[in-house]
Write an enzyme that holds these catalytic residues in place. Structure first.
Site, short mmCIF file in Angstrom:
data_model
loop_
_atom_site.label_atom_id
_atom_site.label_comp_id
_atom_site.label_asym_id
_atom_site.label_seq_id
_atom_site.Cartn_x
_atom_site.Cartn_y
_atom_site.Cartn_z
N CYS A 4 0.84 -1.10 -0.06
CA CYS A 4 0.07 0.09 0.16
C CYS A 4 0.85 1.36 0.14
CB CYS A 4 -1.14 -0.02 1.19
SG CYS A 4 -2.27 -1.16 1.07
N ASP B 114 -11.56 -4.03 3.12
CA ASP B 114 -12.49 -3.02 3.15
C ASP B 114 -13.93 -3.08 3.45
OD1 ASP B 114 -10.43 -1.22 2.34
OD2 ASP B 114 -10.53 -1.44 0.33
N ASP C 187 -8.74 -3.38 -4.53
CA ASP C 187 -7.49 -3.27 -4.10
C ASP C 187 -6.49 -4.13 -4.41
OD1 ASP C 187 -5.39 -2.29 -2.49
OD2 ASP C 187 -6.92 -1.60 -0.93
N THR D 15 -16.67 11.22 1.46
CA THR D 15 -15.94 11.19 2.76
C THR D 15 -14.52 10.19 2.65
OG1 THR D 15 -16.85 9.34 3.81
CG2 THR D 15 -17.90 11.36 4.24
#
Length: 329
Positions: free
Chosen positions: A13, A90, A67, A47
Site C-alpha cells: 500500500c 475494506d 484493491d 468522505t
C-alpha cells in the site's frame, strides 16, 4: 531472477497515489450521477470511506471495493495472502461480510514465470476461502510490474454500517493491529530480511474485529492502510467534524519497527503521508515518533470510534479544536 520485490518501484500500500494528489484528482474528475439508478447510494466518494455501499430494493446493503498492489514480500504465496486480506479488509471496515471476489492480476511474463503467478493466485485463494468468500474468476493483463489484488462484493445491514463520518466527541479510539508494517516491508525489500511476525499481521483477517465492533454497537470505523494511522484518522476526524487526540505511547508498534526507522528504512509513502498530514496536526504536543504513526501500512487493522474488547485504546475524539489531530506522548 531477481527477488520478487525488486520488480516494482514501490511495494504494498506504500505504492498508492499520494493522498493529496488523489483528492485533487477525484475533485477534478467531476463524475456524473447515474440516470435511473437501480439502487440508493449510501456511501460514495464524499468522505473517502473504505468502500462503496448501496441499498437495493430488497433493503440490503451491497458493499463494493477493489484493491491491488505491487509485491510487498518476496514469497509469492505470502504476497497473494497479504493482498487478499488487504482487499477483504475494506468490506470488514464497513461492517460487511464478503460474498464473492474476483482476481486482479498484472504480470510481466518475459521477466517472471507464470508458475510464480500461480503461487500468488493460490495464496489469494487460500485467504479468500478462510473468509468464507467465493472466488470466481477475475481479470489479467500483461504489465511491466507485477500487481495483484481483488475486487470484492459484500453484504451488510444498511442500518449498521461502519462509516468514517460517524465519530462523536467522547468516544475512545481503538486500534486492532500494531503499526510498523511499512518500515519492516521496506527493510525486507532492501535487505532480504524476512519478518514472519509482519507477515502474520498482514495475513490476519479483520473479520473478528469487524464482528466485535458491530457487537459493541460501534458505528464509526476505518482500516489503516497506505495513508497510515494519521492519514486515515485525519479523514475520519474531518468527515465527523471532530478532533482526534492520540496518545503516542499507547499505540502498539511491531517489534523491530522503531529500529528500522532509526536505520533509515522508511518508505517514500510514509514520508509523503507525514508531509500531507502535518498541516492538520496541532504542533504543540507532536512528538518525534510521529513518522511511525504516518507509516504506510499494508493490510493493517481497524481503527474504531468505540472500544473493542482486547484492542488497545490509543486516544479519543473531542470537539473540533481547529486541527483534526493532536498527538501527545
Amino acid at each position: 531472477m531477481k527477488r520478487l520485490t525488486q520488480y516494482a518501484q514501490g511495494g504494498g500500500c506504500a505504492c498508492k497515489i499520494p493522498a493529496a494528489d488523489l483528492e485533487s484528482l477525484l475533485a477534478n474528475a467531476k463524475m456524473p450521477l447515474p440516470q435511473n439508478p437501480e439502487a440508493e447510494l449510501l456511501v460514495g466518494l464524499e468522505t473517502g470511506d473504505d468502500a462503496a455501499a448501496v441499498r437495493t430494493h430488497d433493503g440490503s446493503a451491497i458493499i463494493s471495493t477493489a484493491d491491488f498492489f505491487t509485491p510487498v514480500v518476496d514469497d509469492p504465496f505470502d504476497w497473494g495472502r497479504i493482498a487478499a486480506a488487504n482487499a477483504l479488509s475494506d468490506v470488514y471496515a464497513m461492517g460487511g461480510r464478503p460474498l464473492v471476489a474476483l482476481n486482479l492480476l498484472c504480470w510481466p511474463p518475459d521477466q517472471l514465470p507464470y508458475d510464480l503467478a500461480s503461487e500468488v493466485l493460490r495464496g489469494g485463494a487460500d485467504v479468500v476461502a478462510l473468509a468464507g468468500c467465493h472466488l470466481a474468476g477475475g481479470h489479467s493483463v500483461i504489465d511491466a510490474e507485477p500487481k495483484y489484488g481483488l475486487a470484492v462484493t459484500g453484504v451488510a445491514d444498511p442500518d449498521r454500517l461502519l462509516r468514517n463520518n460517524a465519530g462523536r466527541p467522547g468516544q475512545p479510539l481503538s486500534l486492532t493491529k500494531p503499526l510498523g508494517l511499512g518500515v519492516l516491508n521496506n527493510r525486507h525489500k532492501r535487505t532480504g530480511e524476512v519478518f514472519p511476525h509482519a507477515v502474520e499481521t498482514m495475513t490476519q483477517l479483520n473479520a473478528a474485529a469487524s464482528r466485535a465492533a458491530l457487537a459493541a454497537g460501534i458505528q464509526c470505523a476505518t482500516d489503516i492502510t497506505g495513508f497510515g494511522l494519521l492519514g486515515h484518522l485525519h479523514k475520519l476526524a474531518r468527515a465527523s467534524g471532530v478532533t482526534a487526540v492520540i496518545q503516542a505511547s499507547a499505540v502498539p508498534i511491531l517489534d523491530g519497527a522503531a529500529q528500522a526507522v532509526q536505520e533509515g528504512f522508511v518508505p517514500g509513502g510514509s514520508r509523503r503521508n507525514l508531509d500531507w498530514i502535518t498541516p492538520h496536526l496541532d504542533p504543540r504536543d507532536t512528538p518525534e515518533e510521529t513518522l511511525l504513526l504516518a507509516d504506510a501500512q499494508t493490510s493493517g487493522g481497524l481503527l474504531t470510534a468505540g472500544e473493542i474488547p482486547g484492542a488497545p485504546v490509543i486516544g479519543e475524539l473531542i470537539p473540533y479544536t481547529g486541527h483534526t489531530i493532536i498527538v501527545q506522548r
